[in-house]
Design a protein around this motif. Structure first.
Motif, PDB file in Angstrom:
ATOM      1  N   LEU A  48      -0.050   2.719 -11.642  1.00 31.99           N
ATOM      2  CA  LEU A  48       1.006   3.211 -12.524  1.00 31.99           C
ATOM      3  C   LEU A  48       2.314   3.368 -11.756  1.00 31.99           C
ATOM      4  N   GLU A  49       2.250   3.880 -10.531  1.00 34.80           N
ATOM      5  CA  GLU A  49       3.475   3.986  -9.738  1.00 34.80           C
ATOM      6  C   GLU A  49       4.080   2.608  -9.506  1.00 34.80           C
ATOM      7  N   ALA A  50       3.237   1.634  -9.172  1.00 34.55           N
ATOM      8  CA  ALA A  50       3.739   0.271  -8.944  1.00 34.55           C
ATOM      9  C   ALA A  50       4.387  -0.297 -10.200  1.00 34.55           C
ATOM     10  N   LEU A  51       3.822   0.014 -11.368  1.00 34.27           N
ATOM     11  CA  LEU A  51       4.400  -0.464 -12.624  1.00 34.27           C
ATOM     12  C   LEU A  51       5.773   0.141 -12.856  1.00 34.27           C
ATOM     13  N   VAL A  52       5.895   1.448 -12.635  1.00 33.37           N
ATOM     14  CA  VAL A  52       7.203   2.100 -12.779  1.00 33.37           C
ATOM     15  C   VAL A  52       8.211   1.480 -11.814  1.00 33.37           C
ATOM     16  N   GLN A  53       7.795   1.253 -10.585  1.00 30.26           N
ATOM     17  CA  GLN A  53       8.711   0.716  -9.580  1.00 30.26           C
ATOM     18  C   GLN A  53       9.148  -0.710  -9.911  1.00 30.26           C
ATOM     19  N   LEU A  75       4.970 -10.267  -0.750  1.00 31.16           N
ATOM     20  CA  LEU A  75       5.267  -9.013  -0.048  1.00 31.16           C
ATOM     21  C   LEU A  75       6.178  -9.240   1.147  1.00 31.16           C
ATOM     22  N   GLY A  76       5.959 -10.313   1.902  1.00 30.65           N
ATOM     23  CA  GLY A  76       6.788 -10.584   3.074  1.00 30.65           C
ATOM     24  C   GLY A  76       8.243 -10.816   2.717  1.00 30.65           C
ATOM     25  N   GLU A  77       8.479 -11.457   1.573  1.00 25.98           N
ATOM     26  CA  GLU A  77       9.847 -11.736   1.116  1.00 25.98           C
ATOM     27  C   GLU A  77      10.388 -10.617   0.242  1.00 25.98           C
ATOM     28  N   ARG A 107       5.674  -1.255  -0.441  1.00 24.98           N
ATOM     29  CA  ARG A 107       4.637  -0.435   0.186  1.00 24.98           C
ATOM     30  C   ARG A 107       3.547  -0.062  -0.824  1.00 24.98           C
ATOM     31  N   THR A 108       3.942   0.279  -2.034  1.00 27.00           N
ATOM     32  CA  THR A 108       2.956   0.617  -3.053  1.00 27.00           C
ATOM     33  C   THR A 108       2.093  -0.597  -3.395  1.00 27.00           C
ATOM     34  N   LEU A 109       2.720  -1.762  -3.533  1.00 29.23           N
ATOM     35  CA  LEU A 109       1.980  -2.986  -3.825  1.00 29.23           C
ATOM     36  C   LEU A 109       1.043  -3.354  -2.680  1.00 29.23           C
ATOM     37  N   GLN A 122      -5.470 -13.087 -10.181  1.00 28.95           N
ATOM     38  CA  GLN A 122      -5.793 -11.835 -10.843  1.00 28.95           C
ATOM     39  C   GLN A 122      -4.511 -11.098 -11.246  1.00 28.95           C
ATOM     40  N   PRO A 123      -4.542 -10.347 -12.355  1.00 27.59           N
ATOM     41  CA  PRO A 123      -3.374  -9.556 -12.741  1.00 27.59           C
ATOM     42  C   PRO A 123      -3.146  -8.407 -11.773  1.00 27.59           C
ATOM     43  N   VAL A 124      -1.895  -8.031 -11.594  1.00 31.59           N
ATOM     44  CA  VAL A 124      -1.551  -6.926 -10.698  1.00 31.59           C
ATOM     45  C   VAL A 124      -1.967  -5.598 -11.315  1.00 31.59           C
ATOM     46  N   PHE A 125      -1.730  -5.463 -12.606  1.00 35.33           N
ATOM     47  CA  PHE A 125      -1.900  -4.165 -13.259  1.00 35.33           C
ATOM     48  C   PHE A 125      -3.213  -4.120 -14.039  1.00 35.33           C
ATOM     49  N   THR A 126      -4.182  -3.428 -13.459  1.00 34.78           N
ATOM     50  CA  THR A 126      -5.503  -3.325 -14.076  1.00 34.78           C
ATOM     51  C   THR A 126      -5.943  -1.869 -14.153  1.00 34.78           C
ATOM     52  N   ARG A 127      -6.906  -1.622 -15.000  1.00 35.23           N
ATOM     53  CA  ARG A 127      -7.530  -0.308 -15.084  1.00 35.23           C
ATOM     54  C   ARG A 127      -8.503  -0.141 -13.920  1.00 35.23           C
ATOM     55  N   ALA A 128      -9.064   1.041 -13.794  1.00 35.34           N
ATOM     56  CA  ALA A 128      -9.985   1.309 -12.686  1.00 35.34           C
ATOM     57  C   ALA A 128     -11.224   0.425 -12.747  1.00 35.34           C
TER      58      ALA A 128
END
Length: 210
Positions: A48-53, A75-77, A107-109, A122-128
């Motif tokens: 959720l934090e990553a989604l907000v960011q 991430l490197g770029e 950093r969060t990602l 795979q999608p970045v934003f998934t449930r637990a």
């Protein structure tokens, strides 16, 4: 910093400016921290934090953001490369548009990536449980986090908006506020950054921040 129209009083809303609920940079920071106050597994809190960011960094709409795949993250770029087909105004065109990501977002990602070893395609934003995070649940979690910290959105008229009344555009509006007021972007540059198909759309919503 670009000037913005002064209001006569916070208690006397000005009907001449549009109601554009938005969060200021300090409130975005509060919202990020509040993601860890909701009753959810730690992995979902980080998601959720990553989604907000990402939404705040890019101005992407909720549905657009939730389409993000790990293959789009560099991430490197410190960048997110979104195919045009994934954008509301992208149609079926080929190509991608690259968005810069902030250091905190990266950093969060990176934390999420360590917890997702088999993330190709795979999608970045998934449930637990690994299922894709749906827009309705994502919106509910963001509102829950904002409520936990008592965050209220600002409006052009000076009124405040409680989390339960946040429209889906709130984070996108927050990006526009940062671009226009904090970073001094022109309307034209803001329009391009947000991917609005015509300048009139951006002008109608955000011109009053001149």
């Amino acid at each position: 910093m670009l000037p913005f129209r002064m209001m006569s009083s916070a208690n006397e809303p000005n009907s001449e400016v549009p109601e554009v609920p938005h969060l200021k940079p300090s409130q975005i920071k509060e919202l990020r921290h509040a993601c860890y106050q909701i009753d959810a597994p730690r992995s979902l809190q980080t998601t959720l934090e990553a989604l907000v960011q990402i939404r705040y960094d890019t101005g992407l709409r909720l549905v657009e953001s939730l389409r993000s795949m790990w293959d789009w993250i560099f991430l490197g770029e410190e960048a997110l490369a979104v195919p045009l087909w994934a954008l509301k105004c992208g149609g079926s065109r080929d190509g991608t548009i690259a968005f810069d990501l902030g250091a905190d977002t990266v950093r969060t990602l990176a934390t999420l990536a360590r917890d997702t070893p088999d993330r190709a395609d795979q999608p970045v934003f998934t449930r637990a449980d690994g299922r894709k995070l749906e827009p309705e649940l994502a919106r509910h979690l963001i509102i829950t986090a904002a409520s936990a910290s008592g965050i209220e959105a600002h409006q052009g008229s000076g009124k405040r908006v409680e989390p339960s009344e946040f429209p889906s555009q709130t984070l996108r509006n927050s990006t526009a506020y940062r671009l226009r007021v904090v970073e001094g972007y022109s309307l034209e540059d803001t329009s391009g950054r947000l991917g609005d198909p015509i300048l009139e759309i951006t002008s109608r919503r955000y011109e009053f921040w001149d």
